[in-house]
Design an enzyme around this catalytic site. Sequence first.
Site, PDB file in Angstrom:
ATOM      1  N   ARG A  44      -7.980  34.646   1.954  1.00 26.17           N
ATOM      2  CA  ARG A  44      -8.212  35.067   3.331  1.00 26.17           C
ATOM      3  C   ARG A  44      -9.641  35.553   3.587  1.00 26.17           C
ATOM      4  NH1 ARG A  44      -3.390  39.052   4.242  1.00 26.17           N
ATOM      5  NH2 ARG A  44      -3.167  38.859   1.988  1.00 26.17           N
ATOM      6  N   THR A  61       1.636  39.894 -10.529  1.00 24.23           N
ATOM      7  CA  THR A  61       1.033  41.131 -11.041  1.00 24.23           C
ATOM      8  C   THR A  61       1.603  41.520 -12.409  1.00 24.23           C
ATOM      9  OG1 THR A  61       2.629  42.308  -9.642  1.00 24.23           O
ATOM     10  CG2 THR A  61       0.401  42.090  -8.785  1.00 24.23           C
TER      11      THR A  61
HETATM   12  C1  UD1 Z   1       1.384  43.848  -4.369  1.00 24.28           C
HETATM   13  C2  UD1 Z   1       2.720  44.467  -4.717  1.00 24.28           C
HETATM   14  C3  UD1 Z   1       3.332  45.090  -3.475  1.00 24.28           C
HETATM   15  C4  UD1 Z   1       2.399  46.115  -2.911  1.00 24.28           C
HETATM   16  C5  UD1 Z   1       1.026  45.497  -2.673  1.00 24.28           C
HETATM   17  C6  UD1 Z   1       0.039  46.578  -2.315  1.00 24.28           C
HETATM   18  C7  UD1 Z   1       3.676  43.066  -6.462  1.00 24.28           C
HETATM   19  C8  UD1 Z   1       4.638  41.999  -6.783  1.00 24.28           C
HETATM   20  N1  UD1 Z   1       3.599  43.423  -5.193  1.00 24.28           N
HETATM   21  O1  UD1 Z   1       1.634  42.821  -3.443  1.00 24.28           O
HETATM   22  O2  UD1 Z   1       4.575  45.717  -3.791  1.00 24.28           O
HETATM   23  O3  UD1 Z   1       2.925  46.645  -1.717  1.00 24.28           O
HETATM   24  O4  UD1 Z   1       0.535  44.854  -3.844  1.00 24.28           O
HETATM   25  O5  UD1 Z   1      -1.179  46.027  -1.951  1.00 24.28           O
HETATM   26  O6  UD1 Z   1       3.032  43.602  -7.350  1.00 24.28           O
HETATM   27  N2  UD1 Z   1      -3.353  39.753  -9.225  1.00 24.28           N
HETATM   28  C9  UD1 Z   1      -3.747  39.231 -10.424  1.00 24.28           C
HETATM   29  N3  UD1 Z   1      -3.023  38.223 -10.968  1.00 24.28           N
HETATM   30  C10 UD1 Z   1      -1.908  37.719 -10.389  1.00 24.28           C
HETATM   31  C11 UD1 Z   1      -1.509  38.259  -9.144  1.00 24.28           C
HETATM   32  C12 UD1 Z   1      -2.233  39.280  -8.586  1.00 24.28           C
HETATM   33  O7  UD1 Z   1      -4.751  39.661 -10.988  1.00 24.28           O
HETATM   34  O8  UD1 Z   1      -1.305  36.813 -10.964  1.00 24.28           O
HETATM   35  C13 UD1 Z   1      -4.133  40.849  -8.631  1.00 24.28           C
HETATM   36  C14 UD1 Z   1      -4.771  40.470  -7.314  1.00 24.28           C
HETATM   37  O9  UD1 Z   1      -6.084  39.993  -7.534  1.00 24.28           O
HETATM   38  C15 UD1 Z   1      -4.778  41.779  -6.556  1.00 24.28           C
HETATM   39  C16 UD1 Z   1      -3.584  42.511  -7.096  1.00 24.28           C
HETATM   40  O10 UD1 Z   1      -3.258  41.911  -8.329  1.00 24.28           O
HETATM   41  O11 UD1 Z   1      -5.925  42.560  -6.849  1.00 24.28           O
HETATM   42  C17 UD1 Z   1      -2.397  42.447  -6.142  1.00 24.28           C
HETATM   43  O12 UD1 Z   1      -2.024  41.138  -5.939  1.00 24.28           O
HETATM   44  P1  UD1 Z   1      -1.548  40.581  -4.536  1.00 24.28           P
HETATM   45  O13 UD1 Z   1      -1.206  39.160  -4.685  1.00 24.28           O
HETATM   46  O14 UD1 Z   1      -2.526  40.971  -3.499  1.00 24.28           O
HETATM   47  O15 UD1 Z   1      -0.206  41.418  -4.368  1.00 24.28           O
HETATM   48  P2  UD1 Z   1       0.559  41.675  -3.023  1.00 24.28           P
HETATM   49  O16 UD1 Z   1       1.369  40.464  -2.692  1.00 24.28           O
HETATM   50  O17 UD1 Z   1      -0.329  42.210  -2.005  1.00 24.28           O
END
Ligand code: UD1
Length: 456
Positions: free
Chosen positions: A15, A79
């Site tokens: 985004r 995550t």
């Molecule tokens: C996540 C949480 C959600 C919370 C929100 C807060 C989970 C499943 N959900 O959702 O409960 O309310 O954050 O902002 O954890 N990332 C990685 N590798 C991955 C996936 C993500 O490094 O495989 C990192 C992303 O770069 C980011 C963070 O983890 O910095 C969060 O990932 P994102 O996909 O934004 O999670 P949300 O769907 O927002």
Amino acid sequence: MNLEIVILAAGQGTRMKSRLPKVLHPVGGRPLLEHVINTAQALSPVALHVVVGHGSEQVRQALAGYDINWVEQSQRLGTGHAVMQALPAVAEDSVVLVLYGDVPMTRLSTLQHLVSHAQDRPALLTAVLDNPRGYGRILRDRDNALIGVVEEKDATDEQRLLREINTGLLAAPARDLLAYLPRVDNSNQQGEYYLPDIIRLAVADGNTVASCTAECELEILGVNDRVQLNQVEREYQRRLAEDLMRDGVSIADAARLDIRGKLSCGEDVSIDINAVFEGDVTLGDGVTIGANCVLSDVTVAAGTVIHPMSHLQETTIGRDCSVGPYARLRPGTVLADGARIGNFVETKKASIGQDSKVNHLSYIGDCEMGAEVNIGAGTITCNYDGINKHRTEIGRGVFVGSNSTLVAPLRIDEQGFIAAGSTVTTAVGRDELAVSRARQRNIKGWNRPDKRGSKD
Ligand code: UD1
Ligand code: CA
């Protein structure tokens, strides 16, 4: 217990609509991720792991100066999966704090509090929001004990009404992560391994989990697009401005000040609107910065006034100087005490002596100038011959008349005097006058051309 920190930063940041990996977008002139790293460091962990994936080479390079265990997550499967990638490097008897590379404003005290609750069980940082959209919701039992997190995409309509959300930040003994993360599956709407699922698993095992709440919404604001990036930026700037004001700095408008680096101020510094400070800037007691000035890596001693519309880079300025309006001081400029640089003056690698004046429309480059020199309007040091740069040395008390060109290499000794309009190519000795311009001829009885005369 020893603290280890894992920062998740593998996300793509679609985004942002940018070629730059999201965590490298700047707030206050530094990458988002650097803010998180700095906060993490302030907690003195025994190890800092950063999980990277999208643009990982670029991210590593941008933060090469830090002592980090970089962890590659080649496929972004969620995550939980991301934290799993870091676990082999984490000591089993430590407490692990999980931070997000795109959540840069979390307070130290909040994190300390969270870690203190996670010494023997997982602890989750939650927040209560008026608009919880997009976040995972916190599930509690009848006794208000935390029992799980449900992602918005997996939530029922009823669960979506819950306003307590998962900030995503979590701390847990490494032992718990090792026990529960391998049991997390991806049978959910997004087909991802969710880190917060460890809460549900721990509770199912008969264990308790803790939760703490964040003090303010901004602390937990994640950056997903450039609107949120700007929200974080403005709030960050507001905090810096308020800190400065509390330390005795007058700021004309806190909303029109930008600090992209570190600004240190003495007493009674006054800063007008639209000032931009980059890199390391130090302003001494009583310094005044006029409207619309940009200062990058500049030191200004006490009592000096920088008038509006001036641009200063890698410059050191003495006490009680006056600069601008409309001055451009380029790298390597040094002003001794009491020096004056006026409007439309450009300097580069130039040291301007004590009480010397370059007041109007001049270029002074590669120049060593003594004290009490007066440089007339329109003076140019011709420092470049098309191949090499050459120096101009100007002794104490020299007077350079207006519109002079000083062709370097050149030396003008103490008290030398250059007549206005001269092109000076050879050294001028002490107390000498140099005149180098065509002599004036006056022609008597000369007839001016006029309109009638031009007919034939
Ligand atoms: C996540 C949480 C959600 C919370 C929100 C807060 C989970 C499943 N959900 O959702 O409960 O309310 O954050 O902002 O954890 N990332 C990685 N590798 C991955 C996936 C993500 O490094 O495989 C990192 C992303 O770069 C980011 C963070 O983890 O910095 C969060 O990932 P994102 O996909 O934004 O999670 P949300 O769907 O927002
Ligand atoms: Ca997010």
